[in-house]
Every structure is written in C-alpha cells, then in structure tokens.
Design a protein around this motif. Structure first.
Motif, short mmCIF file in Angstrom:
data_model
loop_
_atom_site.label_atom_id
_atom_site.label_comp_id
_atom_site.label_asym_id
_atom_site.label_seq_id
_atom_site.Cartn_x
_atom_site.Cartn_y
_atom_site.Cartn_z
N LEU A 52 4.63 -0.28 -3.55
CA LEU A 52 3.77 0.91 -2.96
C LEU A 52 2.57 0.44 -2.54
O LEU A 52 2.17 0.63 -1.29
CB LEU A 52 3.75 2.11 -3.73
CG LEU A 52 4.85 2.93 -4.08
CD1 LEU A 52 4.77 3.67 -5.33
CD2 LEU A 52 5.37 3.61 -2.97
N VAL A 53 2.03 -0.62 -2.98
CA VAL A 53 0.94 -1.03 -2.66
C VAL A 53 1.06 -2.01 -1.30
O VAL A 53 0.33 -1.92 -0.57
CB VAL A 53 0.14 -2.20 -3.64
CG1 VAL A 53 -1.00 -2.98 -3.06
CG2 VAL A 53 -0.47 -1.37 -4.95
N ARG A 54 2.01 -2.68 -1.26
CA ARG A 54 2.24 -3.54 -0.32
C ARG A 54 2.82 -2.65 1.04
O ARG A 54 2.27 -2.99 2.09
CB ARG A 54 3.52 -4.54 -0.31
CG ARG A 54 3.25 -5.54 -1.34
CD ARG A 54 4.34 -6.80 -1.25
NE ARG A 54 5.70 -6.13 -1.60
CZ ARG A 54 6.10 -6.04 -3.02
NH1 ARG A 54 5.52 -6.60 -3.73
NH2 ARG A 54 7.43 -5.66 -3.09
N ILE A 55 3.58 -1.50 0.88
CA ILE A 55 3.82 -0.80 2.22
C ILE A 55 2.64 0.01 2.57
O ILE A 55 2.36 0.38 3.49
CB ILE A 55 5.01 -0.11 1.92
CG1 ILE A 55 4.93 1.24 0.79
CG2 ILE A 55 6.32 -0.68 1.59
CD1 ILE A 55 6.08 2.10 0.43
N GLU A 56 1.74 0.29 1.67
CA GLU A 56 0.50 0.91 2.00
C GLU A 56 -0.44 0.20 2.83
O GLU A 56 -0.97 0.73 3.90
CB GLU A 56 -0.42 1.46 0.71
CG GLU A 56 -1.58 2.24 1.18
CD GLU A 56 -2.50 2.61 -0.20
OE1 GLU A 56 -3.67 3.12 0.07
OE2 GLU A 56 -1.90 2.44 -1.27
N GLN A 57 -0.48 -1.19 2.40
CA GLN A 57 -1.24 -2.10 3.17
C GLN A 57 -0.73 -2.32 4.63
O GLN A 57 -1.42 -2.86 5.34
CB GLN A 57 -1.37 -3.56 2.20
CG GLN A 57 -2.18 -3.35 1.20
CD GLN A 57 -2.25 -4.72 0.07
OE1 GLN A 57 -1.44 -5.42 0.26
NE2 GLN A 57 -3.09 -4.60 -0.73
N ARG A 58 0.63 -2.34 4.60
CA ARG A 58 1.30 -2.46 5.91
C ARG A 58 1.02 -1.38 6.89
O ARG A 58 1.75 -1.36 7.88
CB ARG A 58 2.64 -2.89 5.89
CG ARG A 58 2.71 -4.62 5.02
CD ARG A 58 4.12 -5.02 4.52
NE ARG A 58 5.03 -4.73 5.65
CZ ARG A 58 6.28 -4.47 5.56
NH1 ARG A 58 6.74 -4.53 4.10
NH2 ARG A 58 7.14 -4.06 6.29
N GLY A 59 0.50 -0.16 6.36
CA GLY A 59 0.45 0.80 7.25
C GLY A 59 1.48 1.72 7.27
O GLY A 59 1.95 2.73 8.52
N ASN A 80 4.86 7.78 7.18
CA ASN A 80 4.37 7.88 8.52
C ASN A 80 5.26 7.46 9.64
O ASN A 80 6.38 6.82 9.33
CB ASN A 80 2.97 7.48 8.48
CG ASN A 80 2.88 5.98 8.39
OD1 ASN A 80 3.69 5.18 8.64
ND2 ASN A 80 1.63 5.45 7.98
N THR A 81 4.87 7.57 10.79
CA THR A 81 5.61 7.32 12.05
C THR A 81 5.94 5.70 11.95
O THR A 81 7.10 5.49 12.16
CB THR A 81 4.65 7.45 13.46
OG1 THR A 81 4.52 8.78 13.51
CG2 THR A 81 5.54 7.18 14.49
N GLN A 82 4.98 4.94 11.64
CA GLN A 82 5.31 3.39 11.40
C GLN A 82 6.55 3.03 10.06
O GLN A 82 7.27 2.47 10.47
CB GLN A 82 3.96 2.71 11.11
CG GLN A 82 4.09 1.04 11.31
CD GLN A 82 2.78 0.45 11.27
OE1 GLN A 82 1.74 1.10 11.32
NE2 GLN A 82 2.98 -1.08 10.75
N GLY A 83 6.21 4.00 9.15
CA GLY A 83 7.11 3.89 8.11
C GLY A 83 8.49 4.09 8.58
O GLY A 83 9.48 3.53 8.30
N ARG A 84 8.57 5.38 9.37
CA ARG A 84 9.92 5.67 9.84
C ARG A 84 10.53 4.75 10.93
O ARG A 84 11.70 4.62 10.85
CB ARG A 84 9.65 6.95 10.61
CG ARG A 84 9.47 8.15 9.44
CD ARG A 84 9.41 9.70 10.24
NE ARG A 84 8.98 10.64 9.34
CZ ARG A 84 9.73 10.99 8.24
NH1 ARG A 84 10.88 10.47 8.08
NH2 ARG A 84 8.95 11.91 7.55
N GLU A 85 9.60 3.99 11.56
CA GLU A 85 10.24 3.15 12.70
C GLU A 85 10.88 1.94 11.73
O GLU A 85 11.84 1.27 12.08
CB GLU A 85 8.99 2.39 13.39
CG GLU A 85 8.83 3.51 14.36
CD GLU A 85 7.61 3.20 15.17
OE1 GLU A 85 6.95 2.08 14.88
OE2 GLU A 85 7.04 3.81 16.30
#
Length: 109
Positions: A52-59, A80-85
């Motif tokens: 979770l920390v890594r995916i938060e840092q990657r936006g 978010n949008t970037q995560g959906r992509e």
C-alpha cells in the motif's frame, strides 16, 4: 501455501490489491482479511501495508484518514484514475500470460 505459490502470489499481489480497491475503498487490515478469507492465508499484514505504501508513492491510490474507534486514524485507500489505468494494464498482461500458459500446458504452439 507452498514456496512456489507464495512466490507467484508476490508477483501478482499488486494487481490483486488494485482489483480489490476497484470494487471499494478499504484500509490495510480489511484488504488483508479479505485476502485471507479468499484462501491466501499466508499473507502477512506487513506485506500488504508495504505494498500500500508503494502504490501510494506511485500515485495509484487516493488516501483519506478516517477516525478509528481504537487507536490512530485509519488510512482508507481508493483507486484513482492512474490506478485504474494500472489495473487495466495488469489485466491485459494477466490475460496474455494465461493464454500462453494454457498453450504450454496443453502442448499447443
């Protein structure tokens, strides 16, 4: 869970967590509990929190701090949008791999 299964899971855990968050917002313990309920009993909370920390840092997620009845506020993660992509790309890659593995498994070229 055997060593091979554990190693394979590590490779796809980010995609699994993104898929969970695509369905609903959640905090770390909820994600870990869901994974365990689905049979991933060897998943450590620390593994999920580090991811979770890594995916938060990657936006890839948005984070909201929500008051907790016990202890400090919880960090609730939502895709978010970037995560959906990123999740779309994960599924594309997953489909490619599954298709190729099925071909190998069944001896097709």
């Amino acid at each position: 869970m055997g060593k091979q299964e554990t190693e394979m899971l590590k490779g796809v855990l980010e995609g699994i967590v993104l898929a969970i968050l695509a369905g609903r917002s959640a905090y770390g313990y909820e994600i870990t509990a869901w994974l365990r309920d689905q049979g991933f009993s060897d998943i450590a909370e620390g593994t999920v929190y580090a991811l979770l920390v890594r995916i938060e840092q990657r936006g890839l997620v948005d984070v909201e701090k929500v008051p907790s009845e016990k202890g400090p506020p919880r960090k609730v993660y939502s895709l978010n949008t970037q995560g959906r992509e990123q999740l779309t790309e994960f599924w594309r890659t997953w489909s490619f791999l599954v298709e190729r593995l099925e071909q190998l498994h069944h001896g097709k070229d």
